[in-house]
Design an enzyme around this catalytic site. Structure first.
Site, PDB file in Angstrom:
ATOM      1  N   SER A  15       0.815  -1.223   0.000  1.00  0.00           N
ATOM      2  CA  SER A  15       0.000   0.000   0.000  1.00  0.00           C
ATOM      3  C   SER A  15       0.846   1.270   0.000  1.00  0.00           C
ATOM      4  O   SER A  15       0.415   2.307  -0.517  1.00  0.00           O
ATOM      5  CB  SER A  15      -0.946   0.016   1.205  1.00  0.00           C
ATOM      6  OG  SER A  15      -0.220  -0.057   2.426  1.00  0.00           O
ATOM      7  N   ASP A 186      -1.876   7.894   9.480  1.00  0.00           N
ATOM      8  CA  ASP A 186      -2.810   7.079  10.247  1.00  0.00           C
ATOM      9  C   ASP A 186      -2.081   6.150  11.209  1.00  0.00           C
ATOM     10  O   ASP A 186      -2.674   5.259  11.798  1.00  0.00           O
ATOM     11  CB  ASP A 186      -3.715   6.261   9.314  1.00  0.00           C
ATOM     12  CG  ASP A 186      -2.913   5.376   8.356  1.00  0.00           C
ATOM     13  OD1 ASP A 186      -1.677   5.298   8.502  1.00  0.00           O
ATOM     14  OD2 ASP A 186      -3.522   4.768   7.461  1.00  0.00           O
ATOM     15  N   HIS A 189       0.639   4.496   7.270  1.00  0.00           N
ATOM     16  CA  HIS A 189       0.912   5.003   5.923  1.00  0.00           C
ATOM     17  C   HIS A 189       1.528   6.395   5.977  1.00  0.00           C
ATOM     18  O   HIS A 189       1.285   7.161   6.900  1.00  0.00           O
ATOM     19  CB  HIS A 189      -0.384   5.011   5.106  1.00  0.00           C
ATOM     20  CG  HIS A 189      -0.978   3.656   4.951  1.00  0.00           C
ATOM     21  ND1 HIS A 189      -2.024   3.218   5.736  1.00  0.00           N
ATOM     22  CD2 HIS A 189      -0.648   2.632   4.131  1.00  0.00           C
ATOM     23  CE1 HIS A 189      -2.336   1.973   5.395  1.00  0.00           C
ATOM     24  NE2 HIS A 189      -1.505   1.594   4.417  1.00  0.00           N
TER      25      HIS A 189
END
Length: 235
Positions: A15, A186, A189
């Protein structure tokens, strides 16, 4: 009419790569801006993936590209592998993680990309309290530990050294900074600050690897106003 094949920079990972063109996770955008009119920057990031899965899929990803057109490949993995063993779906044991990285680099080389053009990026540290809150909101259990992530970051550096490619140790560098937690949006990330920091770490490697690449097509000031078509028809 002549055609121009643009060199490619391939970003491969989880991600942290998938989001690399987003407003916050913008390190891919920063890289594309740095290499404008020299390279196409291609995003092949897969949220939630670990090295076990990426090791299986990398041949399929590479098959999209002609090796002679690949100027650089980044391999940015470890954030999911380094989850605690209670996360049975994503966790990968440390030794297997390192071996997977070595095999991924070997497969990239076997495709025809020199090891000097491969960069392994280690996982960042996590803001555990912030990530716990995010997990609670999304109905998940937090299985992150910076003690574990540090081991996986070290394994990335070792794998790069053993395979003869470059490395960027995001974890070690970021935790030296004041308020490094602000590099995360967060808890896991990268924020825009974190992405700018990563880009600054990457820039010396990218500059070295892409130094020989010319700017494609003439500068506008060099275009012949009487014959503007000349650069585009190969004469």
């Amino acid at each position: 009419m002549s055609s121009c094949t643009w060199p490619k920079v391939l970003l491969f990972g989880d991600s942290l790569t998938q989001y690399s063109f987003s407003a916050d996770g913008c390190w891919g955008s920063l890289l594309a801006n740095f290499l404008q009119r020299k390279c196409d920057v291609i995003n092949r990031g897969f949220s939630g993936y670990n090295t076990r899965w990426c090791n299986k899929m990398i041949p399929s990803i590479l098959s999209e590209f002609d090796a002679k057109n690949i100027s650089m490949v980044t391999v940015f993995l470890g954030a999911n592998d380094s989850n605690l063993p209670t996360n049975k779906q994503q966790h990968v044991p440390l030794e297997e993680f390192k071996q997977n990285l070595l095999e991924i680099v070997e497969k990239i080389q076997s495709h025809g990309v020199p090891r000097e053009k491969v960069v392994i990026i280690g996982p960042p540290a996590s803001n555990i309290s912030a990530w716990e809150k995010d997990c609670q909101i999304n109905g998940r259990v937090c299985t992150k530990s910076n003690t574990e992530t540090a081991k996986y970051a070290k394994a990335c550096v070792e794998a790069a050294r053993e395979s003869g490619c470059s490395s960027v140790d995001m974890y070690t560098e970021m935790v030296k900074e004041k308020d490094w937690e602000n590099m995360l949006n967060d808890g896991l990330h990268l924020s825009s600050r974190g992405c700018e920091y990563l880009f600054d770490l990457l820039k010396p490697v990218v500059t070295k690897v892409t130094a020989e690449l010319p700017m494609l097509y003439p500068d506008w000031k060099q275009v012949d106003t009487n014959n503007p078509e000349l650069p585009f028809i190969g004469k």
